[in-house]
Design a protein around this motif. Structure first.
Motif, PDB file in Angstrom:
ATOM      1  N   ILE A  33     -17.010 -10.758  20.765  1.00 54.95           N
ATOM      2  CA  ILE A  33     -18.450 -10.446  20.737  1.00 54.95           C
ATOM      3  C   ILE A  33     -18.669  -8.988  21.122  1.00 54.95           C
ATOM      4  N   HIS A  34     -19.438  -8.287  20.299  1.00 48.39           N
ATOM      5  CA  HIS A  34     -19.862  -6.927  20.630  1.00 48.39           C
ATOM      6  C   HIS A  34     -21.203  -7.032  21.349  1.00 48.39           C
ATOM      7  N   GLY A  35     -21.228  -6.651  22.609  1.00 40.87           N
ATOM      8  CA  GLY A  35     -22.473  -6.751  23.353  1.00 40.87           C
ATOM      9  C   GLY A  35     -22.243  -6.586  24.840  1.00 40.87           C
ATOM     10  N   ARG A  36     -23.313  -6.778  25.588  1.00 41.75           N
ATOM     11  CA  ARG A  36     -23.261  -6.627  27.039  1.00 41.75           C
ATOM     12  C   ARG A  36     -23.276  -8.006  27.699  1.00 41.75           C
ATOM     13  N   ALA A  37     -22.582  -8.111  28.820  1.00 38.90           N
ATOM     14  CA  ALA A  37     -22.404  -9.401  29.489  1.00 38.90           C
ATOM     15  C   ALA A  37     -23.728 -10.051  29.858  1.00 38.90           C
ATOM     16  N   GLU A  38     -24.696  -9.234  30.244  1.00 38.61           N
ATOM     17  CA  GLU A  38     -25.982  -9.785  30.689  1.00 38.61           C
ATOM     18  C   GLU A  38     -26.683 -10.580  29.596  1.00 38.61           C
ATOM     19  N   LYS A  39     -26.330 -10.297  28.336  1.00 39.76           N
ATOM     20  CA  LYS A  39     -27.023 -10.920  27.198  1.00 39.76           C
ATOM     21  C   LYS A  39     -26.413 -12.254  26.775  1.00 39.76           C
ATOM     22  N   VAL A  40     -25.250 -12.583  27.315  1.00 40.28           N
ATOM     23  CA  VAL A  40     -24.576 -13.824  26.909  1.00 40.28           C
ATOM     24  C   VAL A  40     -25.326 -15.034  27.442  1.00 40.28           C
ATOM     25  N   LYS A  41     -25.609 -15.977  26.551  1.00 37.48           N
ATOM     26  CA  LYS A  41     -26.361 -17.178  26.949  1.00 37.48           C
ATOM     27  C   LYS A  41     -25.449 -18.370  27.252  1.00 37.48           C
ATOM     28  N   ASP A  42     -24.215 -18.334  26.749  1.00 37.16           N
ATOM     29  CA  ASP A  42     -23.301 -19.461  26.947  1.00 37.16           C
ATOM     30  C   ASP A  42     -22.840 -19.544  28.395  1.00 37.16           C
ATOM     31  N   LYS A  43     -22.273 -20.692  28.742  1.00 37.32           N
ATOM     32  CA  LYS A  43     -21.723 -20.896  30.085  1.00 37.32           C
ATOM     33  C   LYS A  43     -20.211 -21.084  29.981  1.00 37.32           C
ATOM     34  N   PHE A  44     -19.510 -20.702  31.036  1.00 34.15           N
ATOM     35  CA  PHE A  44     -18.051 -20.709  31.047  1.00 34.15           C
ATOM     36  C   PHE A  44     -17.543 -21.273  32.370  1.00 34.15           C
ATOM     37  N   HIS A  45     -16.280 -21.691  32.343  1.00 33.28           N
ATOM     38  CA  HIS A  45     -15.659 -22.158  33.580  1.00 33.28           C
ATOM     39  C   HIS A  45     -15.159 -20.971  34.412  1.00 33.28           C
ATOM     40  N   PHE A  46     -14.645 -19.975  33.713  1.00 36.67           N
ATOM     41  CA  PHE A  46     -14.148 -18.786  34.414  1.00 36.67           C
ATOM     42  C   PHE A  46     -14.550 -17.513  33.687  1.00 36.67           C
ATOM     43  N   VAL A  47     -14.731 -16.463  34.470  1.00 37.81           N
ATOM     44  CA  VAL A  47     -14.918 -15.114  33.935  1.00 37.81           C
ATOM     45  C   VAL A  47     -13.743 -14.277  34.411  1.00 37.81           C
ATOM     46  N   VAL A  48     -13.091 -13.585  33.472  1.00 42.68           N
ATOM     47  CA  VAL A  48     -11.977 -12.705  33.824  1.00 42.68           C
ATOM     48  C   VAL A  48     -12.327 -11.276  33.424  1.00 42.68           C
ATOM     49  N   SER A  49     -11.653 -10.322  34.068  1.00 45.16           N
ATOM     50  CA  SER A  49     -11.867  -8.927  33.708  1.00 45.16           C
ATOM     51  C   SER A  49     -10.790  -8.081  34.361  1.00 45.16           C
ATOM     52  N   ARG A  50     -10.668  -6.858  33.842  1.00 43.04           N
ATOM     53  CA  ARG A  50      -9.667  -5.945  34.378  1.00 43.04           C
ATOM     54  C   ARG A  50     -10.365  -4.660  34.814  1.00 43.04           C
ATOM     55  N   ALA A  51     -10.898  -4.689  36.037  1.00 40.46           N
ATOM     56  CA  ALA A  51     -11.429  -3.491  36.682  1.00 40.46           C
ATOM     57  C   ALA A  51     -12.415  -2.706  35.822  1.00 40.46           C
ATOM     58  N   VAL A  52     -13.419  -3.396  35.257  1.00 38.31           N
ATOM     59  CA  VAL A  52     -14.387  -2.680  34.435  1.00 38.31           C
ATOM     60  C   VAL A  52     -15.398  -1.906  35.274  1.00 38.31           C
ATOM     61  N   THR A  53     -15.646  -2.375  36.496  1.00 40.04           N
ATOM     62  CA  THR A  53     -16.587  -1.688  37.379  1.00 40.04           C
ATOM     63  C   THR A  53     -16.369  -2.195  38.800  1.00 40.04           C
ATOM     64  N   GLN A  54     -17.109  -1.653  39.744  1.00 36.53           N
ATOM     65  CA  GLN A  54     -17.022  -2.135  41.129  1.00 36.53           C
ATOM     66  C   GLN A  54     -17.475  -3.597  41.198  1.00 36.53           C
ATOM     67  N   MET A  55     -16.823  -4.362  42.064  1.00 37.33           N
ATOM     68  CA  MET A  55     -17.085  -5.796  42.129  1.00 37.33           C
ATOM     69  C   MET A  55     -18.562  -6.155  42.352  1.00 37.33           C
ATOM     70  N   PRO A  56     -19.287  -5.527  43.295  1.00 36.67           N
ATOM     71  CA  PRO A  56     -20.694  -5.916  43.481  1.00 36.67           C
ATOM     72  C   PRO A  56     -21.535  -5.770  42.210  1.00 36.67           C
ATOM     73  N   GLU A  57     -21.304  -4.701  41.459  1.00 30.84           N
ATOM     74  CA  GLU A  57     -22.015  -4.492  40.193  1.00 30.84           C
ATOM     75  C   GLU A  57     -21.624  -5.567  39.187  1.00 30.84           C
ATOM     76  N   PHE A  58     -20.330  -5.849  39.103  1.00 29.42           N
ATOM     77  CA  PHE A  58     -19.828  -6.854  38.171  1.00 29.42           C
ATOM     78  C   PHE A  58     -20.470  -8.216  38.438  1.00 29.42           C
ATOM     79  N   LEU A  59     -20.561  -8.583  39.699  1.00 32.66           N
ATOM     80  CA  LEU A  59     -21.091  -9.898  40.056  1.00 32.66           C
ATOM     81  C   LEU A  59     -22.556 -10.058  39.645  1.00 32.66           C
ATOM     82  N   ARG A  60     -23.275  -8.962  39.599  1.00 31.87           N
ATOM     83  CA  ARG A  60     -24.688  -9.039  39.195  1.00 31.87           C
ATOM     84  C   ARG A  60     -24.852  -9.481  37.744  1.00 31.87           C
TER      85      ARG A  60
END
Length: 211
Positions: A120-147
């Motif tokens: 998917i090309h887009g920003r995480a905030e726009k995703v409407k689906d639900k997931f069991h886990f979210v993974v990532s590789r250091a895209v930003t500081q953790m507090p920002e990511f969690l938002r």
């Protein structure tokens, strides 16, 4: 380094999975020549710094079949593509805000015959689906990511740990993670290469989010 690095730490992979891992080198060399998705100097250490690093998540969380995983800021497909090879019965949604990187993800997944990957090309905030886990590789500081993750988690749980975040990070995390109830797993306990000396997987349960 070759694909043998992967089989050293994941000896249970099938011949088909080994072929898929082997194919990654040529695919990323080809695409990196057109679109810079990984650092040029890293292309020779693809299996160590990108593939095996991504699979560090699997050492912490052996995903059960039917798990739905969202990879935010996947870039050229890390950690999502290596994890999708390792867990063919798990569905991975790979997302990035840069369209040309998603083009690479789609092409690599198609070339490997991965039917468990959605790009998917887009920003995480726009995703409407639900997931069991979210993974990532250091895209930003953790507090920002969690938002970005509010409302992203499924209620049903059937994995070894409660649904949540598995985040690949390196270095000293004490300040960044201050005040967060998280577990930190050192990858040097799983992989012997010096590259992993400071690499970690940070796990936070979905209890951190009002999902």
């Amino acid at each position: 380094m070759t694909v043998d690095l992967i089989t050293t730490y994941f000896p249970e992979i099938t011949p088909k999975q080994k072929e898929q891992f082997e194919a990654l080198e040529a695919l990323y060399q080809e695409w990196n020549a057109k679109i810079n998705v990984i650092s040029r100097k890293d292309t020779e250490s693809l299996y160590e710094k990108h593939v095996l690093h991504s699979l560090g998540i699997a050492k912490v969380m052996p995903f059960a079949p039917r798990t739905k995983v969202l990879d935010i800021g996947t870039g050229g497909g890390f950690p999502g593509i290596p994890l999708a090879i390792l867990f063919p019965e798990v569905h991975f949604t790979l997302m990035d805000s840069i369209g040309k990187k998603i083009t690479v993800v789609e092409a690599v997944a198609q070339a490997l015959g991965l039917t468990n990957v959605t790009a998917i090309h887009g920003r995480a905030e726009k995703v409407k689906d639900k997931f069991h886990f979210v993974v990532s590789r250091a895209v930003t500081q953790m507090p920002e990511f969690l938002r970005w993750l509010k409302g992203k988690f499924e209620k049903e749980q059937f994995n070894p740990k409660p649904n949540g975040v598995l985040y690949l990070k390196g270095g000293d995390l004490s300040e960044e993670l201050a005040g967060l109830r998280c577990e930190i797993f050192a990858l040097k306990n799983h992989f012997a290469e010096p590259f992993f000396e400071t690499k970690k997987v940070v796990y936070l349960s979905k209890g951190h989010f009002n999902s």
